[in-house]
Design a protein around this motif. Structure first.
Motif, PDB file in Angstrom:
ATOM      1  N   ALA A   1       0.831  -1.208   0.000  1.00  0.00           N
ATOM      2  CA  ALA A   1       0.000   0.000   0.000  1.00  0.00           C
ATOM      3  C   ALA A   1       0.862   1.254   0.000  1.00  0.00           C
ATOM      4  CB  ALA A   1      -0.924  -0.009   1.216  1.00  0.00           C
ATOM      5  N   LEU A   2       1.931   1.240   0.772  1.00  0.00           N
ATOM      6  CA  LEU A   2       2.837   2.387   0.818  1.00  0.00           C
ATOM      7  C   LEU A   2       3.509   2.603  -0.532  1.00  0.00           C
ATOM      8  CD1 LEU A   2       4.086   4.556   2.640  1.00  0.00           C
ATOM      9  CD2 LEU A   2       5.851   2.898   3.250  1.00  0.00           C
ATOM     10  N   TYR A   3       3.921   1.529  -1.185  1.00  0.00           N
ATOM     11  CA  TYR A   3       4.561   1.624  -2.490  1.00  0.00           C
ATOM     12  C   TYR A   3       3.605   2.197  -3.539  1.00  0.00           C
ATOM     13  CZ  TYR A   3       7.167   0.222  -6.651  1.00  0.00           C
ATOM     14  OH  TYR A   3       7.824   0.221  -7.856  1.00  0.00           O
TER      15      TYR A   3
ATOM     16  N   GLY B   1      10.257   6.266 -10.437  1.00  0.00           N
ATOM     17  CA  GLY B   1       9.795   5.559  -9.251  1.00  0.00           C
ATOM     18  C   GLY B   1      10.625   4.325  -8.958  1.00  0.00           C
ATOM     19  N   MET B   2      11.070   3.640  -9.992  1.00  0.00           N
ATOM     20  CA  MET B   2      11.910   2.468  -9.781  1.00  0.00           C
ATOM     21  C   MET B   2      13.250   2.860  -9.168  1.00  0.00           C
ATOM     22  SD  MET B   2      11.085   0.158 -13.134  1.00  0.00           S
ATOM     23  CE  MET B   2      12.082  -1.206 -12.588  1.00  0.00           C
ATOM     24  N   LEU B   3      13.750   4.024  -9.507  1.00  0.00           N
ATOM     25  CA  LEU B   3      15.018   4.489  -8.941  1.00  0.00           C
ATOM     26  C   LEU B   3      14.837   5.069  -7.545  1.00  0.00           C
ATOM     27  CD1 LEU B   3      16.550   6.226 -12.089  1.00  0.00           C
ATOM     28  CD2 LEU B   3      17.211   4.033 -11.077  1.00  0.00           C
ATOM     29  N   VAL B   4      13.837   5.921  -7.387  1.00  0.00           N
ATOM     30  CA  VAL B   4      13.640   6.619  -6.120  1.00  0.00           C
ATOM     31  C   VAL B   4      13.122   5.677  -5.030  1.00  0.00           C
ATOM     32  CG1 VAL B   4      12.315   8.457  -5.005  1.00  0.00           C
ATOM     33  CG2 VAL B   4      13.280   8.827  -7.265  1.00  0.00           C
TER      34      VAL B   4
ATOM     35  N   ARG C   1      13.522   2.374  -4.705  1.00  0.00           N
ATOM     36  CA  ARG C   1      14.190   1.082  -4.877  1.00  0.00           C
ATOM     37  C   ARG C   1      14.087   0.200  -3.625  1.00  0.00           C
ATOM     38  NH1 ARG C   1      19.901   1.242  -7.499  1.00  0.00           N
ATOM     39  NH2 ARG C   1      18.528   2.103  -9.077  1.00  0.00           N
ATOM     40  N   SER C   2      14.322   0.767  -2.446  1.00  0.00           N
ATOM     41  CA  SER C   2      14.302  -0.056  -1.229  1.00  0.00           C
ATOM     42  C   SER C   2      12.888  -0.564  -0.919  1.00  0.00           C
ATOM     43  CB  SER C   2      14.846   0.725  -0.043  1.00  0.00           C
ATOM     44  OG  SER C   2      14.019   1.836   0.235  1.00  0.00           O
ATOM     45  N   LEU C   3      11.895   0.283  -1.122  1.00  0.00           N
ATOM     46  CA  LEU C   3      10.513  -0.138  -0.885  1.00  0.00           C
ATOM     47  C   LEU C   3      10.102  -1.194  -1.908  1.00  0.00           C
ATOM     48  CD1 LEU C   3       8.045   0.269   0.857  1.00  0.00           C
ATOM     49  CD2 LEU C   3       7.379   2.157  -0.615  1.00  0.00           C
ATOM     50  N   ASN C   4      10.535  -1.021  -3.142  1.00  0.00           N
ATOM     51  CA  ASN C   4      10.255  -2.001  -4.184  1.00  0.00           C
ATOM     52  C   ASN C   4      10.901  -3.342  -3.833  1.00  0.00           C
ATOM     53  OD1 ASN C   4       9.673  -3.364  -6.516  1.00  0.00           O
ATOM     54  ND2 ASN C   4      10.838  -2.046  -7.866  1.00  0.00           N
ATOM     55  N   ALA C   5      12.103  -3.317  -3.291  1.00  0.00           N
ATOM     56  CA  ALA C   5      12.788  -4.556  -2.907  1.00  0.00           C
ATOM     57  C   ALA C   5      12.041  -5.260  -1.777  1.00  0.00           C
ATOM     58  CB  ALA C   5      14.219  -4.253  -2.496  1.00  0.00           C
ATOM     59  N   ARG C   6      11.527  -4.504  -0.811  1.00  0.00           N
ATOM     60  CA  ARG C   6      10.771  -5.112   0.290  1.00  0.00           C
ATOM     61  C   ARG C   6       9.489  -5.756  -0.215  1.00  0.00           C
ATOM     62  NH1 ARG C   6      11.090  -0.326   4.433  1.00  0.00           N
ATOM     63  NH2 ARG C   6       8.940  -0.128   3.731  1.00  0.00           N
ATOM     64  N   VAL C   7       8.792  -5.070  -1.119  1.00  0.00           N
ATOM     65  CA  VAL C   7       7.555  -5.617  -1.674  1.00  0.00           C
ATOM     66  C   VAL C   7       7.854  -6.881  -2.479  1.00  0.00           C
ATOM     67  CG1 VAL C   7       5.702  -5.192  -3.333  1.00  0.00           C
ATOM     68  CG2 VAL C   7       6.313  -3.437  -1.678  1.00  0.00           C
ATOM     69  N   THR C   8       8.902  -6.836  -3.281  1.00  0.00           N
ATOM     70  CA  THR C   8       9.270  -7.989  -4.088  1.00  0.00           C
ATOM     71  C   THR C   8       9.649  -9.185  -3.211  1.00  0.00           C
ATOM     72  OG1 THR C   8      10.037  -6.532  -5.841  1.00  0.00           O
ATOM     73  CG2 THR C   8      10.816  -8.797  -5.906  1.00  0.00           C
ATOM     74  N   ALA C   9      10.406  -8.941  -2.158  1.00  0.00           N
ATOM     75  CA  ALA C   9      10.790 -10.023  -1.243  1.00  0.00           C
ATOM     76  C   ALA C   9       9.567 -10.599  -0.532  1.00  0.00           C
ATOM     77  CB  ALA C   9      11.801  -9.514  -0.225  1.00  0.00           C
TER      78      ALA C   9
END
Length: 111
Positions: free
Chosen positions: A14-16, A53-56, A58-66
């Motif tokens: 939701a945050l992402y 968004g993928m660059l900015v 990145r850490s949130l995207n990694a958490r969602v992906t994991a």
């Protein structure tokens, strides 16, 4: 997968999504303030917002992906366990409890 991991995944997702919408809104607002029509600004905001968004984020995207990977792994294990049960095989992790239930069923059938 525990309830806590599920709630963390939901919160991160939701945050992402919210952060991606905010990014598009900020880009569109800047373009509108520069004199670009609103529809064009929204379109450019969407197109430019994807790679930015993928660059900015990145850490949130990694958490969602994991989190999604862990959830999919858990579901795959459950699906494999269910298929084994449907084939009549005993699950590898519940052999003791499954044997007790199978033995009681077998003894009831022979009487």
């Amino acid at each position: 997968m525990s309830e806590r991991e599920t709630s963390t995944l939901a919160r991160d997702l939701a945050l992402y999504i919210f952060a991606r919408f905010v990014l598009v809104a900020v880009l569109a607002t800047v373009l509108v303030l520069l004199g670009v029509p609103l529809l064009v600004a929204l379109t450019v905001g969407l197109v430019v917002g994807l790679p930015v968004g993928m660059l900015v984020l990145r850490s949130l995207n990694a958490r969602v992906t994991a989190g999604l990977a862990a959830r999919n792994e858990h579901r795959a294990k459950q699906r494999a366990r269910l298929r084994a049960q449907l084939r009549g095989e005993e699950p590898a992790d519940n052999e003791g409890s499954a044997k007790g239930s199978v033995d009681s069923r077998d003894s009831g059938d022979t009487e």
